[in-house]
Motif scaffolding. Structure first.
Motif, mmCIF file in Angstrom:
data_model
loop_
_atom_site.group_PDB
_atom_site.id
_atom_site.type_symbol
_atom_site.label_atom_id
_atom_site.label_comp_id
_atom_site.label_asym_id
_atom_site.label_seq_id
_atom_site.Cartn_x
_atom_site.Cartn_y
_atom_site.Cartn_z
ATOM 1 N N ARG A 169 0.852 -1.188 0.000
ATOM 2 C CA ARG A 169 0.000 0.000 0.000
ATOM 3 C C ARG A 169 0.888 1.238 0.000
ATOM 4 N NH1 ARG A 169 -2.390 -3.416 -1.345
ATOM 5 N NH2 ARG A 169 -4.066 -4.602 -0.376
ATOM 6 N N ALA A 178 0.482 5.220 0.422
ATOM 7 C CA ALA A 178 -0.410 6.323 0.790
ATOM 8 C C ALA A 178 0.360 7.632 0.675
ATOM 9 C CB ALA A 178 -0.934 6.131 2.205
ATOM 10 N N GLN A 237 -8.570 0.781 -10.349
ATOM 11 C CA GLN A 237 -7.298 0.262 -9.860
ATOM 12 C C GLN A 237 -6.752 -0.841 -10.761
ATOM 13 O OE1 GLN A 237 -7.394 -0.709 -5.629
ATOM 14 N NE2 GLN A 237 -8.911 0.913 -5.310
ATOM 15 N N ARG A 266 -5.986 -5.837 -4.572
ATOM 16 C CA ARG A 266 -5.574 -5.932 -3.167
ATOM 17 C C ARG A 266 -5.221 -7.354 -2.751
ATOM 18 N NH1 ARG A 266 -6.014 -1.609 0.032
ATOM 19 N NH2 ARG A 266 -6.944 0.251 -0.889
#
Length: 244
Positions: free
Chosen positions: A42, A44, A132, A186
């Motif tokens: 991930r 961010a 995504q 994911r």
């Protein structure tokens, strides 16, 4: 990352888009095409894109969550990625970015309706998930599915010129897709038969405005573009109209 505005960078793409590339010891990129493990990371970003926090939720090795200055802190981030991939990784930064298509290196463009059409093919897929999976840079609302097929010509040399806001573009070609879209962004779980289902639908739903001669295969979605160096530094803003 969703932003309200973005500046055209020196390579013709969006500033900071794909500004980092990961390299293995053999000098090759480490990306989603090469290894599905990258989906587990991930990233961010701070609202001003001055930093990025990397983490691996649920990782049994407990790779630590860490914040890095972006895009300058390539040394420390190289160590973090090396720990994750368990091999030497070098992070490199380029203001021009590292586009998949070195000739048509501008932003990729897709319509919201095209992404929704993909969602309708696969039960339970939401619009953000489709975004995504296909990772298209610019999204056009208020037009029908595959409207972006108008933005390239019948032949490779016959570029279509258009403008978004203050930025001039040349449409290049329909974007060929890779092994990434079939994977859940994911969990990395693959939808069985994704490429065939998508390809069959694309073949049977070619709009009248699409230069079908540009499709040597139908596993394509979105339009690749070229942006001249004269456009560097110009802004694209949410709500800008696209004018052919």
């Amino acid at each position: 990352m969703h932003v309200d505005e973005a500046r055209i960078g020196p390579g013709g793409g969006l500033e900071f888009d794909r500004a980092w590339a990961l390299y293995s010891a053999d000098g090759q990129w480490v990306n989603g095409k090469r290894t599905a493990a990258i989906h587990l990371i991930r990233a961010a970003f701070a609202p001003d894109v001055s930093s990025v926090t990397l983490s691996v939720p649920g990782d049994s090795r407990k790779i630590p969550t860490k914040k890095f200055a972006f895009p300058g802190d390539t040394a420390a981030s190289s160590q973090w990625f090396s720990n994750f991939f368990e091999q030497p990784i070098t992070v490199r930064y380029s203001p021009e970015g590292f586009p998949d298509d070195s000739i048509a290196s501008g932003p990729t463009i897709v319509s919201t309706a095209s992404l929704q059409a993909v969602c309708d093919l696969f039960h339970g897929m939401e619009l953000d998930e489709a975004r995504q999976r296909f990772r298209t840079t610019l999204e056009i609302e208020g037009v029908p599915a595959f409207w972006e097929d108008q933005l390239f010509g019948e032949e490779e040399r016959s570029a279509v010129r258009f403008r978004i806001g203050e930025v001039q573009f040349e449409g290049s070609n329909p974007c060929a897709r890779c092994p990434v879209p079939p994977r859940d962004p994911r969990t990395v779980e693959i939808i069985p038969g994704f490429q065939k289902i998508f390809t069959d639908y694309r073949r049977s739903h070619i709009p009248a405005w699409t230069p079908e001669s540009r499709f040597d295969h139908y596993y394509r979605l979105a339009t690749n573009t070229r942006v001249a160096s004269s456009e560097m530094g110009k802004l694209l803003r949410m709500g800008d109209p696209l004018l052919l």
